[in-house]
Write an enzyme that holds these catalytic residues in place. Structure first.
Site, short mmCIF file in Angstrom:
data_model
loop_
_atom_site.label_atom_id
_atom_site.label_comp_id
_atom_site.label_asym_id
_atom_site.label_seq_id
_atom_site.Cartn_x
_atom_site.Cartn_y
_atom_site.Cartn_z
N THR A 111 16.54 -0.71 22.08
CA THR A 111 15.52 0.24 22.53
C THR A 111 16.14 1.34 23.38
OG1 THR A 111 13.77 -1.43 22.45
CG2 THR A 111 13.37 0.50 23.83
N LYS A 157 7.51 2.60 16.66
CA LYS A 157 7.71 1.15 16.59
C LYS A 157 6.62 0.61 15.68
CE LYS A 157 9.44 -2.80 18.50
NZ LYS A 157 10.84 -3.15 18.75
N GLU A 171 12.23 2.03 15.19
CA GLU A 171 12.90 0.82 15.69
C GLU A 171 12.21 -0.43 15.19
OE1 GLU A 171 14.01 -1.64 19.76
OE2 GLU A 171 13.07 0.33 19.94
N ALA A 227 11.96 -4.76 14.96
CA ALA A 227 11.86 -5.81 15.98
C ALA A 227 12.91 -6.87 15.70
CB ALA A 227 10.47 -6.44 15.96
#
Length: 215
Positions: free
Chosen positions: A23, A39, A102, A104
């Site tokens: 992150t 995200k 991004e 996870a």
């Protein structure tokens, strides 16, 4: 002809594991490119979310997540705890460009009982930056991740390392994985917009996120 260089309209940032600093890397990349940040699935809402972190450090536009789940766990478990089914076919990147997306955790993190993030990345066909820590175990995790990306036909832009310098380890990963070494983001003490930008600029060359193209 003189080669020209272009920055892709969107990057996917993934990691070899969770909690490795992707992150902060994403925030640094957002600041470098003047990009927006997205995200797709946020698991865990009690602490500052990744979108909130990036917005705080960069002031960037962060389109809302497709799924916001309270439990800090793998997305399929978080969704199950709330009686939610993540529809991976409906995950579509927002039109904002340039864009940093991004994921996870790592590539094989499940979204539901049949689909992982890797499956979604393969559908999107956007260049991926693999974030790898420089700590013990990273060679195995990194090479497995690179191999998985290649098997799935996902374009790999390169590897971004996070942590203390480990030149031999970094060289081994990029040489054996036939991957571009993009640079390294050191562990930062107090993270502020200024310290992140300074660390990112010191660790990544100005052309690290450009693709070669014929003029």
């Amino acid at each position: 002809m003189t080669p020209a260089f272009i920055v892709p309209p969107a990057f996917i940032v993934t990691g070899t594991d969770t909690g490795i600093g992707k992150t902060l890397f994403s925030a640094g990349l957002v600041a470098r490119l003047g990009a927006s940040y997205w995200k797709p699935v946020q698991s865990g809402l009690e602490e500052e979310t990744d979108s909130q972190t990036v917005a705080r450090l960069t002031g960037a536009f962060c389109p809302p997540e497709a799924y916001r789940l309270r439990l800090p766990a793998s997305p399929h478990l978080s969704a199950d705890a709330e009686g939610v089914q993540i529809d991976d076919s409906a995950l579509t990147p927002p039109p904002a460009r340039p864009l940093v997306i991004e994921g996870a955790g790592g590539l094989m993190v499940p979204l539901n009982d049949r689909t992982t993030f890797l499956d979604v990345f393969a559908r999107w066909q956007m260049p991926v930056i693999l974030c790898a820590r420089t700590a013990l175990g990273t060679i195995n995790h990194s090479l497995l991740s690179i191999a998985a990306l290649r098997r799935a036909g996902v374009p790999l832009h390169g590897v971004a390392f996070i942590g203390s310098a480990e030149p031999q380890v970094e060289d081994t990963i990029c040489r054996m994985g036939a991957a571009r070494h993009l640079g390294r983001l050191p562990r930062l003490g107090t993270v502020t917009p200024a310290s992140l930008r300074a660390g990112f600029d010191a660790g990544f060359a100005t052309d690290a996120f450009e693709l070669g193209a014929q003029a």
